[in-house]
Design a protein around this motif. Structure first.
Motif, PDB file in Angstrom:
ATOM      1  N   GLU A  20     -39.005 -21.094 -11.470  1.00  0.00           N
ATOM      2  CA  GLU A  20     -40.344 -20.877 -10.910  1.00  0.00           C
ATOM      3  C   GLU A  20     -41.271 -20.243 -11.942  1.00  0.00           C
ATOM      4  N   ARG A  21     -40.725 -19.317 -12.716  1.00  0.00           N
ATOM      5  CA  ARG A  21     -41.555 -18.643 -13.718  1.00  0.00           C
ATOM      6  C   ARG A  21     -41.976 -19.600 -14.822  1.00  0.00           C
ATOM      7  N   GLN A  22     -41.029 -20.445 -15.256  1.00  0.00           N
ATOM      8  CA  GLN A  22     -41.368 -21.425 -16.287  1.00  0.00           C
ATOM      9  C   GLN A  22     -42.405 -22.414 -15.785  1.00  0.00           C
ATOM     10  N   GLU A  23     -42.280 -22.844 -14.523  1.00  0.00           N
ATOM     11  CA  GLU A  23     -43.282 -23.748 -13.930  1.00  0.00           C
ATOM     12  C   GLU A  23     -44.642 -23.067 -13.883  1.00  0.00           C
ATOM     13  N   ALA A  24     -44.654 -21.785 -13.558  1.00  0.00           N
ATOM     14  CA  ALA A  24     -45.916 -21.040 -13.496  1.00  0.00           C
ATOM     15  C   ALA A  24     -46.573 -20.982 -14.875  1.00  0.00           C
ATOM     16  N   ILE A  25     -45.762 -20.774 -15.907  1.00  0.00           N
ATOM     17  CA  ILE A  25     -46.291 -20.727 -17.274  1.00  0.00           C
ATOM     18  C   ILE A  25     -46.874 -22.086 -17.664  1.00  0.00           C
ATOM     19  N   ILE A  26     -46.147 -23.154 -17.329  1.00  0.00           N
ATOM     20  CA  ILE A  26     -46.611 -24.506 -17.656  1.00  0.00           C
ATOM     21  C   ILE A  26     -47.948 -24.785 -16.969  1.00  0.00           C
ATOM     22  N   GLN A  27     -48.051 -24.487 -15.672  1.00  0.00           N
ATOM     23  CA  GLN A  27     -49.284 -24.752 -14.934  1.00  0.00           C
ATOM     24  C   GLN A  27     -50.446 -23.912 -15.467  1.00  0.00           C
ATOM     25  N   MET A  28     -50.134 -22.695 -15.854  1.00  0.00           N
ATOM     26  CA  MET A  28     -51.145 -21.799 -16.410  1.00  0.00           C
ATOM     27  C   MET A  28     -51.738 -22.374 -17.696  1.00  0.00           C
ATOM     28  N   TYR A  73     -50.132 -19.921 -27.264  1.00  0.00           N
ATOM     29  CA  TYR A  73     -49.346 -21.061 -26.782  1.00  0.00           C
ATOM     30  C   TYR A  73     -50.266 -22.129 -26.210  1.00  0.00           C
ATOM     31  N   VAL A  74     -49.892 -23.391 -26.495  1.00  0.00           N
ATOM     32  CA  VAL A  74     -50.687 -24.526 -26.049  1.00  0.00           C
ATOM     33  C   VAL A  74     -49.780 -25.503 -25.314  1.00  0.00           C
ATOM     34  N   TYR A  75     -50.238 -25.999 -24.168  1.00  0.00           N
ATOM     35  CA  TYR A  75     -49.481 -27.022 -23.449  1.00  0.00           C
ATOM     36  C   TYR A  75     -49.618 -28.339 -24.202  1.00  0.00           C
ATOM     37  N   GLN A  76     -48.482 -29.007 -24.425  1.00  0.00           N
ATOM     38  CA  GLN A  76     -48.578 -30.263 -25.175  1.00  0.00           C
ATOM     39  C   GLN A  76     -47.852 -31.439 -24.547  1.00  0.00           C
TER      40      GLN A  76
END
Length: 203
Positions: free
Chosen positions: A5-13, A57-60
């Motif tokens: 859940e935390r990793q998903e939250a980071i990704i969505q953020m 950090y950048v979502y890629q």
């Protein structure tokens, strides 16, 4: 790959806004930076995120092009094994030396007249035997080989992870791959170098 859940939250953020520093991500999650450090490392390693020095950090991507752990660890040995370098048990030491260097391998698998695995000869075995015998043509491979059952084997249906663990446990560089239903029938070989090549190709 499933995320926590935390990793998903980071990704969505980071999907919503990039770049963000580790501190900014931690503040939004109301956590400390050390708490989320492992999550950030994982997401960066599998290329969902990229870490840019002094930027954040950048979502890629969705990670579909990242590391496929199933392909890395769960693939059967039969998919990556190499041909087995074999020699008959009545071959001479001189023949064994020639074959080992011509095929550029570290180990020869010794088979009997029926083609069944009976032993193994390493470079060290050949070197030791050469020093102890002035006439290599008079010594048979069966005299200097390590005999069954003192040989670690892997089966073609083992996974890369299982076979790799065996090599590490026994501290050996290679092992004959045998048929699970006929444990003395050699069908290939597995080496540490081949495992390394597999990881580099799939990573």
């Amino acid at each position: 790959m499933e995320f926590t859940e935390r990793q998903e939250a980071i990704i969505q953020m980071l999907k919503a806004k990039s770049p963000l520093t580790g501190e900014e991500i931690a503040n939004q999650l109301k956590l400390s930076v050390p708490t989320i450090r492992a999550d950030l490392r994982l997401l960066t390693a599998i290329e969902v995120l990229s870490a840019r020095p002094k930027v954040g950090y950048v979502y890629q991507g969705n990670g579909q092009t990242g590391v496929d752990y199933a392909a890395l660890y769960d693939q059967p040995i039969s998919a990556i094994m190499q041909p087995a370098p074999t020699i008959k048990d009545d071959a001479t030491l001189q023949e064994a030396i020639s074959k080992l260097f011509l095929e550029d391998v570290g180990t020869l698998f010794v088979v009997d007249q029926k083609g069944l695995l009976v032993g193994l000869i390493s470079r060290k075995d050949l070197l030791r035997a050469s020093f102890n015998n002035s006439n290599p043509a008079s010594v048979l491979a069966s005299i200097i080989m390590t005999r069954m059952p003192n040989i670690v084997t892997v089966t073609a249906d083992m996974t890369v992870k299982q076979a790799g663990q065996l090599l590490l446990k026994h501290k050996i560089d290679s092992a004959p791959v045998v048929d699970a239903n006929a444990p003395q029938r050699v069908v290939g070989r597995l080496t540490k170098n081949r495992l390394f090549q597999h990881f580099i190709e799939k990573a």
